[in-house]
Design a protein around this motif. Structure first.
Motif, PDB file in Angstrom:
ATOM      1  N   GLN A 191       0.823  -1.216   0.000  1.00 54.62           N
ATOM      2  CA  GLN A 191       0.000   0.000   0.000  1.00 54.62           C
ATOM      3  C   GLN A 191       0.853   1.261   0.000  1.00 54.62           C
ATOM      4  O   GLN A 191       0.497   2.255  -0.631  1.00 54.62           O
ATOM      5  CB  GLN A 191      -0.943  -0.020   1.212  1.00 54.62           C
ATOM      6  N   GLU A 194       1.824   1.690  -3.506  1.00 56.26           N
ATOM      7  CA  GLU A 194       0.708   2.241  -4.292  1.00 56.26           C
ATOM      8  C   GLU A 194       0.529   3.731  -4.036  1.00 56.26           C
ATOM      9  O   GLU A 194       0.272   4.493  -4.963  1.00 56.26           O
ATOM     10  CB  GLU A 194      -0.587   1.496  -3.942  1.00 56.26           C
ATOM     11  N   ALA A 195       0.657   4.096  -2.768  1.00 60.01           N
ATOM     12  CA  ALA A 195       0.520   5.514  -2.428  1.00 60.01           C
ATOM     13  C   ALA A 195       1.545   6.337  -3.197  1.00 60.01           C
ATOM     14  O   ALA A 195       1.210   7.343  -3.837  1.00 60.01           O
ATOM     15  CB  ALA A 195       0.695   5.713  -0.926  1.00 60.01           C
ATOM     16  N   ASN A 198       0.704   6.460  -6.928  1.00 58.15           N
ATOM     17  CA  ASN A 198      -0.449   7.327  -7.206  1.00 58.15           C
ATOM     18  C   ASN A 198      -0.054   8.799  -7.165  1.00 58.15           C
ATOM     19  O   ASN A 198      -0.370   9.565  -8.059  1.00 58.15           O
ATOM     20  CB  ASN A 198      -1.562   7.065  -6.199  1.00 58.15           C
TER      21      ASN A 198
ATOM     22  N   VAL B 155      -7.412   6.138 -11.011  1.00 56.95           N
ATOM     23  CA  VAL B 155      -6.574   6.483  -9.859  1.00 56.95           C
ATOM     24  C   VAL B 155      -7.191   5.851  -8.617  1.00 56.95           C
ATOM     25  O   VAL B 155      -8.415   5.783  -8.511  1.00 56.95           O
ATOM     26  CB  VAL B 155      -6.527   8.015  -9.688  1.00 56.95           C
ATOM     27  N   HIS B 159      -6.326   7.200  -2.166  1.00 58.30           N
ATOM     28  CA  HIS B 159      -5.136   8.048  -2.225  1.00 58.30           C
ATOM     29  C   HIS B 159      -5.466   9.408  -2.841  1.00 58.30           C
ATOM     30  O   HIS B 159      -4.870  10.423  -2.477  1.00 58.30           O
ATOM     31  CB  HIS B 159      -4.019   7.346  -2.985  1.00 58.30           C
TER      32      HIS B 159
END
Lengths: 212, 212
Positions: A191, A194-195, A198, B155, B159
DNA sequence: TTGCATCCTGACCGTATGGTCAGCTTTCAG
DNA sequence: CTGAAAGCTGACCATACGGTCAGGATGCAA
């Protein structure tokens, strides 16, 4: 029990104790704020008697100052990423990575820093008016150059910097909120990845550095 | 000096005093944190004797809780923008405008909220696990729909929300830093406008809702 | 006007906190 | 080995803080 441990030379003692105190202080200041933190709590967490804290740090203010300065150093070091870069894609990516890594590895420090700024930077005002301003002006110049070279859209460099600071710092300062919304569990490695991706994608696309 | 002022009916007295106390408390809690705030300071700022505070709010905790809940209401109200929108351009623009307006008009409240979350939300944990989670899930669903309808890039909605919260909130919580980097002067109306436009442009472009 | 509920407040209290200090132990240079 | 410097700490202190309370002032319904 023969003393296989600790010859403990003077220098080592000092270094080790200061480290333990600063670590404990960082955590307590982060959790309770300056006003809510107590020397007793910090002492307990560091495993030392309170009087010993005052041997190394004369006052609560001095200890706090040390903690804040430590963070500020780390914070500034993440800046180097920016300088070596050839363009916004390299530079901003690296900066986001670096700052997200700080949010992940030093959430307490980030919170102390945030708290300090929120309360009007009583301790760091000098730094902000000198070091931070210089640093910011330098980065603004770099971004301006990138814009002039057509490597990104004409976005206001300052607001872009604020956006980078805000988005990355958020994962430390509001970590508790994020954790709650994540079902009460801390973000996994995946995660965090992913953060980062993004944020990088949205910002780099948003400033026209990546193809839409 | 005949008393042209104040017949002051009971109801009015209560309402007026509670308002003054909450306003003062918001400011003091924002500037000093919960631990650093004192009832005496709040009382002085509200222009009332300390004992009078305890008449309206039994304890410091209760007063703090009231302040935090007030902010949370305002914070949630900005959510409505999202619902009425037909797509990401409308919805996210309106949300950014609303949240920036909060940062501008209620910087103290924003700071108290940030402080509360940073310290682990001791007061608001319940709200976060119920109201906030519901709100977030709802918005995530809306964003997912927009993505499915091809109105924006895929997206991660969470986030994206964090990014919106972070960027807008930053202008309140780190207002002192921004002010310092702005030559010691608060942002002008024009600069607030620029901030909003920059954020909107970068994010909306970044998620593929605007043409690059 | 009267009686009562609400509003107000100076004086006070117990506690927790930051900080001090005298005197102990440990390290180490000479 | 020795003396002095560095490290350590229990006991203590002054203060500031959150909170209480008895009793006075004020608005208001009847």
């Amino acid at each position: 029990m023969t003393e296989s441990t600790r010859p403990m030379r003077r220098q080592d003692i000092r270094r080790e104790n200061e480290r333990a105190i600063l670590l404990a202080a960082e955590k307590v200041f982060a959790e309770a704020g300056f006003g809510g933190a107590t020397m007793q709590l910090i002492a307990d967490l560091a495993g030392l008697p309170k009087a010993n804290l005052h041997y190394y740090f004369a006052t609560k203010e001095e200890l706090y100052r040390s903690v804040v300065q430590n963070i500020f150093e780390i914070w500034l070091q993440a800046a180097n990423c920016f300088d070596a870069a050839r363009g916004p894609i390299d530079g901003i990516s690296a900066y986001i990575d670096a700052k997200m890594e700080i949010s992940r590895r030093h959430p307490d420090g980030s919170k102390v820093w945030a708290s300090e700024v929120m309360h009007g930077a009583p301790v760091l005002q000098d730094y902000m008016e000198s070091t931070l301003r210089e640093w910011t002006d330098g980065r603004v110049a770099i971004i301006r150059r990138w814009i002039d070279e057509g490597k990104m859209d004409p976005v206001d460099p300052r607001h872009l910097l604020y956006m980078l600071w805000a988005t990355t710092q958020h994962y430390a300062d509001f970590g508790h909120q994020i954790e709650t919304l994540n079902g009460g569990k801390p973000l996994s490695s995946r995660q965090w990845q992913e953060a980062k991706e993004n944020i990088k994608r949205v910002i780099l696309t948003g400033i026209g550095a990546l193809p839409a």
